[in-house]
Design an enzyme around this catalytic site. Structure first.
Site, PDB file in Angstrom:
ATOM      1  N   HIS A 247      -9.084  -3.575  -2.040  1.00 23.43           N
ATOM      2  CA  HIS A 247      -8.163  -2.777  -1.225  1.00 23.43           C
ATOM      3  C   HIS A 247      -8.551  -1.291  -1.280  1.00 23.43           C
ATOM      4  O   HIS A 247      -8.617  -0.615  -0.248  1.00 23.43           O
ATOM      5  CB  HIS A 247      -6.735  -3.007  -1.751  1.00 23.43           C
ATOM      6  N   GLU A 248      -8.819  -0.791  -2.491  1.00 25.20           N
ATOM      7  CA  GLU A 248      -9.118   0.644  -2.649  1.00 25.20           C
ATOM      8  C   GLU A 248     -10.512   0.989  -2.123  1.00 25.20           C
ATOM      9  O   GLU A 248     -10.716   2.070  -1.564  1.00 25.20           O
ATOM     10  CB  GLU A 248      -8.967   1.070  -4.114  1.00 25.20           C
TER      11      GLU A 248
ATOM     12  N   HIS B 111     -10.244   1.550   1.419  1.00 18.93           N
ATOM     13  CA  HIS B 111      -9.757   2.904   1.745  1.00 18.93           C
ATOM     14  C   HIS B 111     -10.928   3.887   1.806  1.00 18.93           C
ATOM     15  O   HIS B 111     -10.941   4.774   2.660  1.00 18.93           O
ATOM     16  CB  HIS B 111      -8.758   3.397   0.689  1.00 18.93           C
TER      17      HIS B 111
ATOM     18  N   CYS C  46       0.865  -1.179   0.000  1.00 23.40           N
ATOM     19  CA  CYS C  46       0.000   0.000   0.000  1.00 23.40           C
ATOM     20  C   CYS C  46       0.899   1.224   0.000  1.00 23.40           C
ATOM     21  O   CYS C  46       1.865   1.284   0.764  1.00 23.40           O
ATOM     22  CB  CYS C  46      -0.878  -0.013   1.251  1.00 23.40           C
TER      23      CYS C  46
HETATM   24 ZN   LIG Z   1      -3.648   1.187   0.068  1.00 22.94          ZN
END
Ligand SMILES: [Zn+2]
Length: 170
Positions: free
Chosen positions: A134-135, A138, A92
Site C-alpha cells: 500500500h505504501e 503511494h 488509508c
Molecule cells: Zn494510504
C-alpha cells in the site's frame, strides 16, 4: 504534519527518489515527525506524499504477534518478490472513514534504504506485507482505489462524494 486527503494532486504524482545527499538530521526529523503523525492518526503506515512530500519513502508500524511495536522507515523501496494472496479490508489515512476490500500479495520481499541510507532487505507477510504494498504504491502515485475491483471502486467513490458533501472529508 497535515495529512492530505484524496484527490490532492501530490497523492497522484510519482514521488522522486531520496538522493544520497538528502540523508541527515533534517531527513531524520521528517521521518520522526511522520511516525508521530501516523500514530496520532491511528494508522499503521504513512507515506511521504500523504504529508505533501513528493518523495519515495514511508513509515510503518505493524505490531508483531505479541503486540510489540515494530517501527520501520523504508526509503526508496523496491519490491523484489511477492507470493501468495490475501483479501481483506484496507483503509488509508488519506481516505478518512473509507474501508474497502482489497486483494494483495500475502508475502513481500522488499529492498529499501534505512534512514542512514544503508540498503536492507525485508521479508514480510500478512498485514505488514499489505502495508508495504500500500505504501510503496503511494510512492508511485497509486492509491488503494486503483487496487479495488471496478464495482468496489464505484461504491467507494460514491461514499467519498457523500462524505465530502457532509464536510467529513476535510
Ligand atoms: Zn494510504
Amino acid at each position: 504534519m497535515r495529512i492530505v486527503h484524496y484527490p490532492e494532486p501530490v497523492l497522484l504524482a510519482v514521488g522522486k527518489p531520496v538522493g544520497d545527499n538528502e540523508f541527515g538530521p533534517e531527513f531524520e526529523k521528517s521521518v520522526s515527525d511522520m511516525f508521530e503523525t501516523m500514530r496520532h492518526a491511528g494508522g499503521v503506515g504513512l507515506a511521504a506524499p500523504q504529508v505533501g512530500i513528493s518523495k519515495r519513502f514511508f513509515v510503518m508500524d505493524v505490531p508483531d504477534e505479541d503486540g510489540i511495536s515494530n517501527p520501520l522507515a523504508l526509503v526508496n523501496p523496491e519490491i523484489i518478490r511477492v507470493e501468495g494472496e490475501q483479501t481483506g479490508d484496507e483503509g488509508c489515512l488519506s481516505f478518512p472513514g473509507l474501508y474497502q476490500q482489497v486483494k494483495r500479495d500475502m508475502r513481500v520481499i522488499v529492498s529499501a534504504q534505512d534512514i542512514t541510507g544503508e540498503r536492507l532487505e525485508y521479508d514480510l507477510d500478512e498485514l505488514a506485507a499489505r502495508c508495504v504494498l500500500h505504501e510503496t504504491d503511494h510512492c508511485d502515485g497509486i492509491v488503494f482505489l486503483d487496487r479495488m475491483t471496478s464495482l468496489k471502486r464505484e461504491l467507494a467513490k460514491r461514499k467519498i462524494k457523500r462524505l465530502q458533501k457532509t464536510g467529513k472529508w476535510e
